[in-house]
Design a protein around this motif. Sequence first.
Motif, PDB file in Angstrom:
ATOM      1  N   PHE A  43      -6.498   1.600  -4.469  1.00  0.00           N
ATOM      2  CA  PHE A  43      -5.968   2.259  -3.277  1.00  0.00           C
ATOM      3  C   PHE A  43      -6.801   3.478  -2.878  1.00  0.00           C
ATOM      4  O   PHE A  43      -6.341   4.308  -2.100  1.00  0.00           O
ATOM      5  CB  PHE A  43      -4.515   2.700  -3.522  1.00  0.00           C
ATOM      6  CG  PHE A  43      -3.549   1.562  -3.680  1.00  0.00           C
ATOM      7  CD1 PHE A  43      -3.519   0.516  -2.769  1.00  0.00           C
ATOM      8  CD2 PHE A  43      -2.660   1.538  -4.754  1.00  0.00           C
ATOM      9  CE1 PHE A  43      -2.620  -0.539  -2.913  1.00  0.00           C
ATOM     10  CE2 PHE A  43      -1.757   0.500  -4.905  1.00  0.00           C
ATOM     11  CZ  PHE A  43      -1.741  -0.542  -3.984  1.00  0.00           C
ATOM     12  N   SER A  44      -8.029   3.564  -3.399  1.00  0.00           N
ATOM     13  CA  SER A  44      -8.787   4.800  -3.208  1.00  0.00           C
ATOM     14  C   SER A  44     -10.004   4.666  -2.302  1.00  0.00           C
ATOM     15  O   SER A  44     -10.517   5.679  -1.815  1.00  0.00           O
ATOM     16  CB  SER A  44      -9.240   5.333  -4.573  1.00  0.00           C
ATOM     17  OG  SER A  44     -10.020   4.360  -5.256  1.00  0.00           O
ATOM     18  N   ASP A  45     -10.482   3.450  -2.042  1.00  0.00           N
ATOM     19  CA  ASP A  45     -11.697   3.346  -1.235  1.00  0.00           C
ATOM     20  C   ASP A  45     -11.365   3.336   0.263  1.00  0.00           C
ATOM     21  O   ASP A  45     -10.197   3.330   0.665  1.00  0.00           O
ATOM     22  CB  ASP A  45     -12.529   2.126  -1.629  1.00  0.00           C
ATOM     23  CG  ASP A  45     -11.795   0.803  -1.429  1.00  0.00           C
ATOM     24  OD1 ASP A  45     -10.839   0.751  -0.633  1.00  0.00           O
ATOM     25  OD2 ASP A  45     -12.191  -0.192  -2.076  1.00  0.00           O
ATOM     26  N   LEU A  52      -3.904   0.674   4.283  1.00  0.00           N
ATOM     27  CA  LEU A  52      -2.636   1.334   3.985  1.00  0.00           C
ATOM     28  C   LEU A  52      -2.090   2.095   5.183  1.00  0.00           C
ATOM     29  O   LEU A  52      -0.868   2.176   5.381  1.00  0.00           O
ATOM     30  CB  LEU A  52      -2.794   2.274   2.789  1.00  0.00           C
ATOM     31  CG  LEU A  52      -2.962   1.609   1.420  1.00  0.00           C
ATOM     32  CD1 LEU A  52      -3.269   2.656   0.354  1.00  0.00           C
ATOM     33  CD2 LEU A  52      -1.720   0.805   1.042  1.00  0.00           C
ATOM     34  N   ALA A  53      -2.956   2.639   6.000  1.00  0.00           N
ATOM     35  CA  ALA A  53      -2.502   3.380   7.185  1.00  0.00           C
ATOM     36  C   ALA A  53      -1.716   2.487   8.138  1.00  0.00           C
ATOM     37  O   ALA A  53      -0.880   2.985   8.913  1.00  0.00           O
ATOM     38  CB  ALA A  53      -3.714   3.983   7.907  1.00  0.00           C
ATOM     39  N   LEU A  72       2.243   6.275  -1.056  1.00  0.00           N
ATOM     40  CA  LEU A  72       3.233   6.713  -0.068  1.00  0.00           C
ATOM     41  C   LEU A  72       2.597   7.638   0.965  1.00  0.00           C
ATOM     42  O   LEU A  72       2.903   7.571   2.157  1.00  0.00           O
ATOM     43  CB  LEU A  72       4.397   7.426  -0.760  1.00  0.00           C
ATOM     44  CG  LEU A  72       5.302   6.560  -1.637  1.00  0.00           C
ATOM     45  CD1 LEU A  72       6.295   7.444  -2.383  1.00  0.00           C
ATOM     46  CD2 LEU A  72       6.049   5.531  -0.796  1.00  0.00           C
ATOM     47  N   SER A  73       1.684   8.494   0.502  1.00  0.00           N
ATOM     48  CA  SER A  73       1.014   9.419   1.412  1.00  0.00           C
ATOM     49  C   SER A  73       0.080   8.681   2.368  1.00  0.00           C
ATOM     50  O   SER A  73      -0.020   9.020   3.549  1.00  0.00           O
ATOM     51  CB  SER A  73       0.223  10.447   0.595  1.00  0.00           C
ATOM     52  OG  SER A  73      -0.486  11.327   1.435  1.00  0.00           O
ATOM     53  N   GLU A  95       8.835   7.345  -7.713  1.00  0.00           N
ATOM     54  CA  GLU A  95       8.822   8.048  -6.435  1.00  0.00           C
ATOM     55  C   GLU A  95       8.970   7.099  -5.253  1.00  0.00           C
ATOM     56  O   GLU A  95       9.461   7.494  -4.183  1.00  0.00           O
ATOM     57  CB  GLU A  95       7.551   8.901  -6.295  1.00  0.00           C
ATOM     58  CG  GLU A  95       6.257   8.125  -6.461  1.00  0.00           C
ATOM     59  CD  GLU A  95       5.728   8.117  -7.875  1.00  0.00           C
ATOM     60  OE1 GLU A  95       4.534   8.425  -8.065  1.00  0.00           O
ATOM     61  OE2 GLU A  95       6.513   7.790  -8.808  1.00  0.00           O
ATOM     62  N   VAL A  96       8.557   5.841  -5.432  1.00  0.00           N
ATOM     63  CA  VAL A  96       8.716   4.852  -4.362  1.00  0.00           C
ATOM     64  C   VAL A  96      10.193   4.592  -4.119  1.00  0.00           C
ATOM     65  O   VAL A  96      10.655   4.558  -2.970  1.00  0.00           O
ATOM     66  CB  VAL A  96       7.977   3.543  -4.711  1.00  0.00           C
ATOM     67  CG1 VAL A  96       8.254   2.469  -3.660  1.00  0.00           C
ATOM     68  CG2 VAL A  96       6.482   3.799  -4.841  1.00  0.00           C
TER      69      VAL A  96
END
Length: 337
Positions: A43-45, A52-53, A72-73, A95-96
């Motif tokens: 989920f970082s690249d 994700l947006a 989530l962010s 947190e989800v």
Amino acid sequence: MRQTGIALAMQPGQRTEHVLPDALLDRLEQLGVLLDRNPLENFSDERARRILAETEILITGWGAPHVGADVLSAAKGMKLVAHAAGTVKGIIGEEVFRSGVQVTHAAEANAIPVAEFTLAAIVFAGKQVFRFRDYYTDDRNRERTYPMQRLAIGNYGRTVGIIGASRIGRRVIDLLKPFEFKILLFDPTLSASQCAELGVAKCDLDTLMRRSDIVSLHAPSLPSTRHMIDARKLAMMKDGATLINTARGAIIDEAALLTTLATGRIDAIIDVTDPEIPEASSAFYGLPNVFLTPHIAGAVGLERSRLGAMAVDEIERFLKGEPLLYALTLADLDRLA
């Protein structure tokens, strides 16, 4: 009208092959916008951040990266996580659940092949199929197998002890009903009347271990169940009884189990171990009274498509505003395997 953005996150390839075949991906494209048929592996690249947006529904599976605060962010519009596999532990963060995002899973679909595997294991254990096989192939005659047929073996009137009325445990009980087994159940969360409704006799664990010809484990792996089956419990088992584990390896004190098995007094059908892959020198591999399989009771091959289908069905219900059938809450996490 803007269509719902749907993203995939799982380890592509061997572990998730067949989970989402083309037919299910086509269904997803009819339900919303499938943002990419190739699943996210992190989920970082830049690609992940872009997808994700636009994500409102995230489908996760085996090997998915952790879904937590960072996701989530990045996916501020996310409303549903549909896990196309069994347990969500280690994948979907607390947190989800707290954020209000709904979570559903396909553990019910994974329970079906585990229960089927267990049924086969019980029937084979009762009939001593593996021992017949070994003697016959070793000797290449029937000098030892003919006398075995006179022993008190077979499945008529056998007592099967089920430990844990989990979704898998209940399915196993249902599958056993057409047979002429006596079924005992140990599950401290159920009353005698609830057990009667399931068609089984409630008993304590010691009684189950003593009376059962075949013991099958279906409890979750929790701190309270770690090494629940210890040396004392194993010593209670009848000579010639069989222990079946398709749940989690940590439920059994494996050192005690191997010591007991080395005596030849009981048999075992073991699909799960702790650690997941035993050391190469482990006696599990060589003991003649152990039938060891590499964690295959759950969905393999084409059975995995049932997981994807259940996730897609849940997404369709969600988009129609219907209640989810397999929704999870934060409170559920403490009871999951």
